[in-house]
Write a protein that holds these residues in place. Sequence first.
Motif, PDB file in Angstrom:
ATOM      1  N   LEU A  41       0.811  -1.223   0.000  1.00  0.00           N
ATOM      2  CA  LEU A  41       0.000   0.000   0.000  1.00  0.00           C
ATOM      3  C   LEU A  41       0.838   1.264   0.000  1.00  0.00           C
ATOM      4  O   LEU A  41       0.334   2.345  -0.335  1.00  0.00           O
ATOM      5  CB  LEU A  41      -0.947  -0.003   1.203  1.00  0.00           C
ATOM      6  N   SER A  42       2.112   1.157   0.356  1.00  0.00           N
ATOM      7  CA  SER A  42       2.946   2.354   0.407  1.00  0.00           C
ATOM      8  C   SER A  42       3.305   2.873  -0.980  1.00  0.00           C
ATOM      9  O   SER A  42       3.923   3.935  -1.098  1.00  0.00           O
ATOM     10  CB  SER A  42       4.217   2.087   1.220  1.00  0.00           C
ATOM     11  N   ILE A  43       2.927   2.145  -2.049  1.00  0.00           N
ATOM     12  CA  ILE A  43       3.150   2.688  -3.393  1.00  0.00           C
ATOM     13  C   ILE A  43       1.968   3.543  -3.853  1.00  0.00           C
ATOM     14  O   ILE A  43       2.026   4.171  -4.907  1.00  0.00           O
ATOM     15  CB  ILE A  43       3.392   1.565  -4.422  1.00  0.00           C
ATOM     16  N   ILE A  44       0.882   3.577  -3.069  1.00  0.00           N
ATOM     17  CA  ILE A  44      -0.291   4.375  -3.448  1.00  0.00           C
ATOM     18  C   ILE A  44       0.009   5.852  -3.242  1.00  0.00           C
ATOM     19  O   ILE A  44       0.413   6.262  -2.150  1.00  0.00           O
ATOM     20  CB  ILE A  44      -1.529   3.979  -2.622  1.00  0.00           C
ATOM     21  N   PRO A  45      -0.179   6.682  -4.260  1.00  0.00           N
ATOM     22  CA  PRO A  45       0.047   8.121  -4.065  1.00  0.00           C
ATOM     23  C   PRO A  45      -1.067   8.748  -3.227  1.00  0.00           C
ATOM     24  O   PRO A  45      -2.227   8.352  -3.319  1.00  0.00           O
ATOM     25  CB  PRO A  45       0.041   8.682  -5.492  1.00  0.00           C
ATOM     26  N   ARG A  46      -0.676   9.704  -2.426  1.00  0.00           N
ATOM     27  CA  ARG A  46      -1.647  10.380  -1.563  1.00  0.00           C
ATOM     28  C   ARG A  46      -2.804  10.979  -2.373  1.00  0.00           C
ATOM     29  O   ARG A  46      -3.953  10.986  -1.909  1.00  0.00           O
ATOM     30  CB  ARG A  46      -0.928  11.488  -0.783  1.00  0.00           C
ATOM     31  N   ILE A  47      -2.519  11.444  -3.586  1.00  0.00           N
ATOM     32  CA  ILE A  47      -3.588  12.078  -4.372  1.00  0.00           C
ATOM     33  C   ILE A  47      -4.661  11.071  -4.794  1.00  0.00           C
ATOM     34  O   ILE A  47      -5.739  11.475  -5.238  1.00  0.00           O
ATOM     35  CB  ILE A  47      -3.039  12.796  -5.621  1.00  0.00           C
TER      36      ILE A  47
END
Length: 460
Positions: A41-47
């Motif tokens: 999940l840490s590859i998901i961009p905040r946007i």
Amino acid sequence: MTIQEPPPRPGDAPDLPVRVPLVTQPLGLLASLRAARANILSIIPRIATTQPMVSGRTGVRWHMVMDPGAIRRMLLEKVDAYPKSMVTKNLLRPAIGESLFVAEGAHWRWQRRAAAPAFSHRNVAALAPCMTRAAEEACARIEAAGPRAVNMYDEMVRATFDVISDVTFSGDEGFDRAAVHRAVDGYVAEAGKVSLFDMLGFPDWVPRPGRVRSGRALREMKSVADASIEARRKRGLEGVPDLLDLLLAGEDPETRRRMNTGELRDNLLTFIVAGHETTALTLSWALYLCAFDPEVQEAAAAEAREVLGDRAAGAEDVAALPLVRRIVDETLRLYPPAALVSRTALEADALCGREIRPGDTVMIPIYALHRNELLWEAPDEFRPGRFAAAKAVDRYAYLPFGDGPRICIGASFAIQEAVIILATLLARFRFRKVAGKVPAPVMIITLRPEGGVWLEAERR
């Protein structure tokens, strides 16, 4: 240099449960690999929590889709044009073969038709005594531990594995449950980590070291399962049918095809993995959230005690426990066990006005979808009440079990089990946070609470 949102520290945001730190700047290929191996999940961009769709390129063209209309197109209207990605299949095929979770097209359809009757409302309700018994045994273990902190994740894993092994191999004394449990857990831990080969799109015949290391345990697990299936065929039905009995009797009404031993084994192993791991996670995160919000916990406990008194919950109680059910629903929103799903586009298409090319990776980051500011009010807050109103949630904005024809076949089983166990626990214990013990949401294949869910359990 890449910059990531720092993880929330205990006390930083007392009104918000723990979250995954999301990426605030693009990651390159190697940085993405390192991040994915530690926490997918840490590859998901905040946007992705503020936009309907995000696209980029990291080795291959990729898109993340958070728009309910586009997701409906992928999962329902053009489901055959968006099969599961090769990365997903490469991760899971060594353990569960061409079972329902992995198979595509006609091979998936006949298996689904053959297995569907096993998960009818009547059959799921008939399996509830196993869930009630597991809830009672979990309560006994927690009480025996005395007034001290308990890792509720470990307890829930044990409880849900007791359920799935009871409903799958009831009466099979020769079935080594502990060995199967160790093999499944070891495979997820070792082989579930994404490799550079996966991210570059290498075919599945190129060996992945972690999956090679876990191969022996998997072969032994499959051998044990095959032997149990053959023994059951010879023994025949005795008493109330369990899941294996129901699948042995299952037949595709269109082709009259039945599952052979290998197909039964792969699907049973799928149900064992999905049927205990995901529910254990849901219960663990639900107890964390109840300790996080004592007011909600007390209201749910009062509801459970009014319905149950001193007994454990059963199938007949589920409909009478609406707040407990809403806690389960909200837990699945904040911490969906399958928090990111990946598809590969087979044909040219357009989603949210953007070009999709054949071969593109198209992801549904369910974690970001469930926290998207365009779809949810105060999305990072724990608010079970948001599920109180009928049709308050867009169907394709909330996907803990997927949707369309490939919606999780065991969804009703999982919900029933979670409500039965959670209501029984809340009726008997008051759960409190342990200082300095905050679980971190980390996804390898499922969204686990790294460090465990440590809570103090006080008998009511």
